[in-house]
Design a protein around this motif. Structure first.
Motif, PDB file in Angstrom:
ATOM      1  N   VAL A  13      56.206 -78.243  -6.645  1.00 16.46           N
ATOM      2  CA  VAL A  13      54.852 -78.501  -6.168  1.00 16.46           C
ATOM      3  C   VAL A  13      54.208 -77.172  -5.791  1.00 16.46           C
ATOM      4  O   VAL A  13      53.103 -76.855  -6.222  1.00 16.46           O
ATOM      5  CB  VAL A  13      54.846 -79.465  -4.961  1.00 16.46           C
ATOM      6  CG1 VAL A  13      53.438 -79.600  -4.387  1.00 16.46           C
ATOM      7  CG2 VAL A  13      55.384 -80.840  -5.360  1.00 16.46           C
ATOM      8  N   ILE A  14      54.944 -76.370  -5.014  1.00 16.86           N
ATOM      9  CA  ILE A  14      54.469 -75.044  -4.603  1.00 16.86           C
ATOM     10  C   ILE A  14      55.263 -73.934  -5.294  1.00 16.86           C
ATOM     11  O   ILE A  14      54.710 -72.918  -5.710  1.00 16.86           O
ATOM     12  CB  ILE A  14      54.567 -74.895  -3.070  1.00 16.86           C
ATOM     13  CG1 ILE A  14      53.652 -75.933  -2.382  1.00 16.86           C
ATOM     14  CG2 ILE A  14      54.191 -73.483  -2.636  1.00 16.86           C
ATOM     15  CD1 ILE A  14      53.800 -75.979  -0.881  1.00 16.86           C
ATOM     16  N   THR A 169      52.361 -85.319  -0.902  1.00 20.63           N
ATOM     17  CA  THR A 169      52.571 -85.181  -2.338  1.00 20.63           C
ATOM     18  C   THR A 169      53.952 -84.606  -2.620  1.00 20.63           C
ATOM     19  O   THR A 169      54.436 -83.717  -1.909  1.00 20.63           O
ATOM     20  CB  THR A 169      51.475 -84.312  -2.991  1.00 20.63           C
ATOM     21  OG1 THR A 169      51.622 -84.365  -4.415  1.00 20.63           O
ATOM     22  CG2 THR A 169      51.527 -82.873  -2.522  1.00 20.63           C
ATOM     23  N   ASP A 170      54.587 -85.147  -3.664  1.00 14.97           N
ATOM     24  CA  ASP A 170      55.953 -84.784  -4.048  1.00 14.97           C
ATOM     25  C   ASP A 170      56.076 -85.043  -5.547  1.00 14.97           C
ATOM     26  O   ASP A 170      55.459 -85.977  -6.067  1.00 14.97           O
ATOM     27  CB  ASP A 170      56.948 -85.659  -3.262  1.00 14.97           C
ATOM     28  CG  ASP A 170      58.393 -85.183  -3.356  1.00 14.97           C
ATOM     29  OD1 ASP A 170      58.946 -85.183  -4.477  1.00 14.97           O
ATOM     30  OD2 ASP A 170      58.969 -84.827  -2.320  1.00 14.97           O
ATOM     31  N   ASP A 171      56.860 -84.240  -6.224  1.00 12.41           N
ATOM     32  CA  ASP A 171      56.991 -84.438  -7.672  1.00 12.41           C
ATOM     33  C   ASP A 171      57.923 -85.587  -8.039  1.00 12.41           C
ATOM     34  O   ASP A 171      57.877 -86.079  -9.172  1.00 12.41           O
ATOM     35  CB  ASP A 171      57.476 -83.148  -8.341  1.00 12.41           C
ATOM     36  CG  ASP A 171      58.864 -82.736  -7.879  1.00 12.41           C
ATOM     37  OD1 ASP A 171      59.066 -82.621  -6.649  1.00 12.41           O
ATOM     38  OD2 ASP A 171      59.748 -82.520  -8.723  1.00 12.41           O
ATOM     39  N   CYS A 177      57.689 -93.348  -3.334  1.00 15.17           N
ATOM     40  CA  CYS A 177      57.861 -94.768  -3.012  1.00 15.17           C
ATOM     41  C   CYS A 177      58.361 -94.961  -1.585  1.00 15.17           C
ATOM     42  O   CYS A 177      57.857 -95.827  -0.847  1.00 15.17           O
ATOM     43  CB  CYS A 177      58.833 -95.411  -3.999  1.00 15.17           C
ATOM     44  SG  CYS A 177      58.192 -95.552  -5.674  1.00 15.17           S
ATOM     45  N   SER A 178      59.324 -94.158  -1.168  1.00 18.30           N
ATOM     46  CA  SER A 178      59.871 -94.308   0.184  1.00 18.30           C
ATOM     47  C   SER A 178      58.855 -93.884   1.238  1.00 18.30           C
ATOM     48  O   SER A 178      58.788 -94.461   2.326  1.00 18.30           O
ATOM     49  CB  SER A 178      61.175 -93.517   0.339  1.00 18.30           C
ATOM     50  OG  SER A 178      61.000 -92.162  -0.022  1.00 18.30           O
ATOM     51  N   ALA A 179      58.040 -92.885   0.926  1.00 24.18           N
ATOM     52  CA  ALA A 179      56.983 -92.478   1.858  1.00 24.18           C
ATOM     53  C   ALA A 179      55.956 -93.595   2.012  1.00 24.18           C
ATOM     54  O   ALA A 179      55.481 -93.873   3.126  1.00 24.18           O
ATOM     55  CB  ALA A 179      56.308 -91.202   1.359  1.00 24.18           C
ATOM     56  N   GLN A 188      52.175 -88.875  -6.293  1.00 23.08           N
ATOM     57  CA  GLN A 188      53.122 -88.072  -7.075  1.00 23.08           C
ATOM     58  C   GLN A 188      52.416 -86.858  -7.670  1.00 23.08           C
ATOM     59  O   GLN A 188      51.348 -86.976  -8.280  1.00 23.08           O
ATOM     60  CB  GLN A 188      53.755 -88.905  -8.186  1.00 23.08           C
ATOM     61  CG  GLN A 188      54.862 -88.153  -8.926  1.00 23.08           C
ATOM     62  CD  GLN A 188      55.560 -88.987  -9.973  1.00 23.08           C
ATOM     63  OE1 GLN A 188      55.052 -90.026 -10.398  1.00 23.08           O
ATOM     64  NE2 GLN A 188      56.730 -88.549 -10.400  1.00 23.08           N
ATOM     65  N   PHE A 189      53.035 -85.708  -7.482  1.00 21.43           N
ATOM     66  CA  PHE A 189      52.482 -84.464  -8.017  1.00 21.43           C
ATOM     67  C   PHE A 189      52.799 -84.344  -9.500  1.00 21.43           C
ATOM     68  O   PHE A 189      53.952 -84.488  -9.914  1.00 21.43           O
ATOM     69  CB  PHE A 189      53.053 -83.253  -7.280  1.00 21.43           C
ATOM     70  CG  PHE A 189      52.496 -81.939  -7.748  1.00 21.43           C
ATOM     71  CD1 PHE A 189      51.337 -81.432  -7.182  1.00 21.43           C
ATOM     72  CD2 PHE A 189      53.114 -81.223  -8.754  1.00 21.43           C
ATOM     73  CE1 PHE A 189      50.807 -80.215  -7.609  1.00 21.43           C
ATOM     74  CE2 PHE A 189      52.597 -80.012  -9.186  1.00 21.43           C
ATOM     75  CZ  PHE A 189      51.447 -79.511  -8.619  1.00 21.43           C
ATOM     76  N   LYS A 190      51.764 -84.083 -10.287  1.00 23.59           N
ATOM     77  CA  LYS A 190      51.924 -83.805 -11.719  1.00 23.59           C
ATOM     78  C   LYS A 190      51.454 -82.392 -12.053  1.00 23.59           C
ATOM     79  O   LYS A 190      52.109 -81.652 -12.777  1.00 23.59           O
ATOM     80  CB  LYS A 190      51.134 -84.822 -12.539  1.00 23.59           C
ATOM     81  CG  LYS A 190      51.597 -86.262 -12.399  1.00 23.59           C
ATOM     82  CD  LYS A 190      52.940 -86.498 -13.060  1.00 23.59           C
ATOM     83  CE  LYS A 190      53.299 -87.975 -13.056  1.00 23.59           C
ATOM     84  NZ  LYS A 190      54.609 -88.249 -13.706  1.00 23.59           N
ATOM     85  N   ASN A 191      50.282 -82.064 -11.518  1.00 25.65           N
ATOM     86  CA  ASN A 191      49.689 -80.742 -11.708  1.00 25.65           C
ATOM     87  C   ASN A 191      48.595 -80.565 -10.659  1.00 25.65           C
ATOM     88  O   ASN A 191      48.280 -81.493  -9.907  1.00 25.65           O
ATOM     89  CB  ASN A 191      49.128 -80.579 -13.130  1.00 25.65           C
ATOM     90  CG  ASN A 191      48.202 -81.712 -13.501  1.00 25.65           C
ATOM     91  OD1 ASN A 191      47.226 -81.983 -12.800  1.00 25.65           O
ATOM     92  ND2 ASN A 191      48.502 -82.390 -14.603  1.00 25.65           N
ATOM     93  N   CYS A 192      48.028 -79.379 -10.607  1.00 25.12           N
ATOM     94  CA  CYS A 192      47.066 -79.085  -9.545  1.00 25.12           C
ATOM     95  C   CYS A 192      45.776 -79.888  -9.707  1.00 25.12           C
ATOM     96  O   CYS A 192      45.153 -80.283  -8.720  1.00 25.12           O
ATOM     97  CB  CYS A 192      46.761 -77.589  -9.519  1.00 25.12           C
ATOM     98  SG  CYS A 192      45.968 -77.055  -7.981  1.00 25.12           S
ATOM     99  N   SER A 193      45.377 -80.160 -10.941  1.00 26.25           N
ATOM    100  CA  SER A 193      44.173 -80.954 -11.171  1.00 26.25           C
ATOM    101  C   SER A 193      44.330 -82.359 -10.606  1.00 26.25           C
ATOM    102  O   SER A 193      43.416 -82.891  -9.956  1.00 26.25           O
ATOM    103  CB  SER A 193      43.851 -81.025 -12.667  1.00 26.25           C
ATOM    104  OG  SER A 193      43.520 -79.752 -13.169  1.00 26.25           O
ATOM    105  N   LYS A 194      45.497 -82.960 -10.836  1.00 27.84           N
ATOM    106  CA  LYS A 194      45.749 -84.291 -10.277  1.00 27.84           C
ATOM    107  C   LYS A 194      45.820 -84.228  -8.757  1.00 27.84           C
ATOM    108  O   LYS A 194      45.338 -85.142  -8.070  1.00 27.84           O
ATOM    109  CB  LYS A 194      47.036 -84.889 -10.833  1.00 27.84           C
ATOM    110  CG  LYS A 194      47.321 -86.301 -10.301  1.00 27.84           C
ATOM    111  CD  LYS A 194      48.592 -86.883 -10.877  1.00 27.84           C
ATOM    112  CE  LYS A 194      48.830 -88.294 -10.338  1.00 27.84           C
ATOM    113  NZ  LYS A 194      49.023 -88.330  -8.885  1.00 27.84           N
TER     114      LYS A 194
END
Length: 207
Positions: A13-14, A169-171, A177-179, A188-194
């Motif tokens: 993510v980072i 956010t997490d990949d 789901c647990s959060a 869910q992290f996919k890319n910075c635009s999302k």
């Protein structure tokens, strides 16, 4: 954004990471004829050892000794091991730029399954960046790891807010789901635009 907290995962993510560098380096240092795939298979087969280290149940020295023993890295010092273990990360600059901008108007935090060697390395190398975050929720200090519900409960309690006021956010989808089960607004992290779109969905106006 007053009354809300924005929580980010670290890995992929980072900071992206390349485990192939780890497998290749360990295969070269082993006194046994380990191939690249042998090391990869060992790491996968010993996930529980990794999880114990990420939950702070074993020390960095003990973790080093266990890995050295199993992979026969007999001539590898702790310092050399640490250098290999840590040399896997690449900053994801678009996310970093966004977080630098968000820090001016939002309360930010990290929630990461990580270990002491990895985080100490990242924090030392990117200390200015980590100053953006009010809280650092690290699995090895919390004795829990995602997707265990306990770690989300700890984070909610520490920030003392309603979980629906927390953005996360997490990949890894399982962690999302647990959060969500804990009441957190998770994406869910996919890319910075999302990520930017998810922040808008949460109600944050981006410049």
């Amino acid at each position: 954004m007053f009354g809300k907290v924005f929580v980010f995962d670290l890995g992929r993510v980072i900071f992206d990471y390349d485990l192939n560098k780890l497998y290749e380096a360990f295969s070269k240092y082993s006194v046994k004829p380990f191939l690249f795939k042998d090391v990869e298979s060992f790491i996968y087969a010993n996930k529980e050892l990794i999880f114990q280290y990420e939950k702070g149940q074993i020390s960095s020295i003990d973790f080093y000794k266990k890995i050295v023993n199993v992979l026969s890295l007999e001539n590898l010092s702790f310092e050399e091991f640490s250098a290999i273990w840590n040399d896997i990360f690449t900053p994801m600059q678009s996310t970093i730029d966004l977080i630098n901008s968000l820090s001016k108007k939002c309360e930010l935090a990290i929630l990461s399954n990580t270990n002491q060697l990895h985080f100490d390395y990242l924090y030392k190398k990117y200390s200015d960046f980590f100053s953006n975050f009010k809280k650092l929720h690290l699995s090895y200090l919390m004795n829990a790891r995602k997707p265990e519900k306990e770690i989300y409960e700890q984070v909610i309690k520490i920030h003392n807010i309603q979980p629906e006021n927390m953005f996360f956010t997490d990949d890894i989808y399982e962690n999302i789901c647990s959060a969500r089960l804990a009441g957190i607004k998770a994406f869910q992290f996919k890319n910075c635009s999302k990520l930017e779109q998810d922040l808008k969905t949460f109600g944050l106006e981006l410049e």
